[in-house]
Motif scaffolding. Sequence first.
Motif, PDB file in Angstrom:
ATOM      1  N   GLN A  38       0.890  -0.902   0.002  1.00  0.00           N
ATOM      2  CA  GLN A  38       0.433  -0.489   0.201  1.00  0.00           C
ATOM      3  C   GLN A  38       0.583   1.475   0.313  1.00  0.00           C
ATOM      4  O   GLN A  38       0.712   2.081  -0.969  1.00  0.00           O
ATOM      5  CB  GLN A  38      -0.655   0.024   1.614  1.00  0.00           C
ATOM      6  N   GLN A  50       1.155   4.231  -2.762  1.00  0.00           N
ATOM      7  CA  GLN A  50       0.932   5.637  -2.877  1.00  0.00           C
ATOM      8  C   GLN A  50       1.961   6.532  -2.928  1.00  0.00           C
ATOM      9  O   GLN A  50       1.575   7.221  -3.330  1.00  0.00           O
ATOM     10  CB  GLN A  50       0.469   5.375  -1.242  1.00  0.00           C
ATOM     11  N   GLN A  89      -4.688   8.463 -12.242  1.00  0.00           N
ATOM     12  CA  GLN A  89      -4.749   7.671 -10.522  1.00  0.00           C
ATOM     13  C   GLN A  89      -3.044   6.442 -11.485  1.00  0.00           C
ATOM     14  O   GLN A  89      -2.918   6.259 -10.334  1.00  0.00           O
ATOM     15  CB  GLN A  89      -5.269   6.806 -10.933  1.00  0.00           C
ATOM     16  N   ILE A 147      -7.059   1.909  -6.631  1.00  0.00           N
ATOM     17  CA  ILE A 147      -7.212   3.453  -5.923  1.00  0.00           C
ATOM     18  C   ILE A 147      -6.838   2.342  -3.916  1.00  0.00           C
ATOM     19  O   ILE A 147      -7.633   1.991  -3.912  1.00  0.00           O
ATOM     20  CB  ILE A 147      -8.666   3.144  -5.757  1.00  0.00           C
ATOM     21  N   PRO A 148      -6.497   3.036  -3.541  1.00  0.00           N
ATOM     22  CA  PRO A 148      -5.775   2.875  -2.052  1.00  0.00           C
ATOM     23  C   PRO A 148      -6.475   3.135  -1.453  1.00  0.00           C
ATOM     24  O   PRO A 148      -6.821   4.582  -1.582  1.00  0.00           O
ATOM     25  CB  PRO A 148      -4.583   3.367  -1.789  1.00  0.00           C
ATOM     26  N   THR A 149      -7.236   2.306  -0.653  1.00  0.00           N
ATOM     27  CA  THR A 149      -7.998   2.751   0.217  1.00  0.00           C
ATOM     28  C   THR A 149      -8.264   1.922   1.835  1.00  0.00           C
ATOM     29  O   THR A 149      -7.126   1.012   1.892  1.00  0.00           O
ATOM     30  CB  THR A 149     -10.085   1.523   0.411  1.00  0.00           C
ATOM     31  N   GLU A 150      -8.680   2.310   3.260  1.00  0.00           N
ATOM     32  CA  GLU A 150      -8.625   1.588   4.174  1.00  0.00           C
ATOM     33  C   GLU A 150      -8.487   0.433   4.299  1.00  0.00           C
ATOM     34  O   GLU A 150      -9.382  -0.749   3.883  1.00  0.00           O
ATOM     35  CB  GLU A 150      -9.737   1.936   5.347  1.00  0.00           C
ATOM     36  N   LYS A 188      -6.889  -1.740   2.127  1.00  0.00           N
ATOM     37  CA  LYS A 188      -6.645  -3.032   0.644  1.00  0.00           C
ATOM     38  C   LYS A 188      -7.118  -1.941  -0.075  1.00  0.00           C
ATOM     39  O   LYS A 188      -6.564  -0.554  -0.246  1.00  0.00           O
ATOM     40  CB  LYS A 188      -7.592  -3.747   0.789  1.00  0.00           C
ATOM     41  N   VAL A 189      -6.229  -2.378  -1.733  1.00  0.00           N
ATOM     42  CA  VAL A 189      -6.257  -1.566  -2.351  1.00  0.00           C
ATOM     43  C   VAL A 189      -7.259  -2.201  -3.661  1.00  0.00           C
ATOM     44  O   VAL A 189      -7.420  -3.164  -3.667  1.00  0.00           O
ATOM     45  CB  VAL A 189      -4.903  -1.793  -2.629  1.00  0.00           C
ATOM     46  N   ILE A 190      -7.639  -1.027  -4.208  1.00  0.00           N
ATOM     47  CA  ILE A 190      -8.896  -1.823  -5.185  1.00  0.00           C
ATOM     48  C   ILE A 190      -8.468  -1.462  -6.602  1.00  0.00           C
ATOM     49  O   ILE A 190      -8.314  -0.667  -7.149  1.00  0.00           O
ATOM     50  CB  ILE A 190     -10.296  -1.087  -4.824  1.00  0.00           C
ATOM     51  N   ASN A 198      -9.405  -0.856 -10.025  1.00  0.00           N
ATOM     52  CA  ASN A 198     -10.409  -0.166 -10.850  1.00  0.00           C
ATOM     53  C   ASN A 198     -10.268  -0.283 -12.222  1.00  0.00           C
ATOM     54  O   ASN A 198      -9.889   0.961 -13.231  1.00  0.00           O
ATOM     55  CB  ASN A 198     -10.119   1.423 -10.966  1.00  0.00           C
TER      56      ASN A 198
END
Length: 187
Positions: A79, A83, A134, A152-155, A157-159, A161
């Motif tokens: 992660q 980022q 992105q 797309i990094p989120t809380e 995990k990385v999603i 797209n």
Amino acid sequence: MKTLKFKMTTAALALTVVACGGGSAAPKAAQPAAKKATPAASAETPKEAVIESSVTYTYNPVGKRDPFRSPLEELDRSQQNVQVTACSEPLCAWDLDQLKLVAVVTGDANPIAMVEDPAGRGHIVRRNARMGRQGGRVTQILRDSVTVTEYIPTEGKVIPNPVSLQLKQDSKRDPAYDLMQGRNWGE
């Protein structure tokens, strides 16, 4: 009881000598020595049981995960890498919806595509090329589309797209246009 042990030890010793190729004369000579050889015979048995193999195994840790490191640490590192890495390529200056797919060349092991930016400049794109704000990567090039996957990094995990850029068909050219005459068939 002693005679039973003596007979069993003698029989076992005779069978081992015969099995090792000692012949028929060896068991007769081994009988008087059996009383003295009982402790020695049990000491020799583990030495004979050792089997040497010609195949040696070597461990190669390349490409394998460290078994003593937590998988959660590796997830946190990936992660941070997603980022931190910023895209510095020319196609990363525009959003994916601003880019236009102009041409695709397939039928090869490494297909290529041409993408046009809003300024009208064409850029050659291959698999794993980066494009979009992105910093997405080109994951698939088909004969009429290019798939760009943005991460797309989120809380926690990385999603991924996936975004598809479609090849626009040329609407100016009439399918009944005669190239030899320079006019349509119906005229």
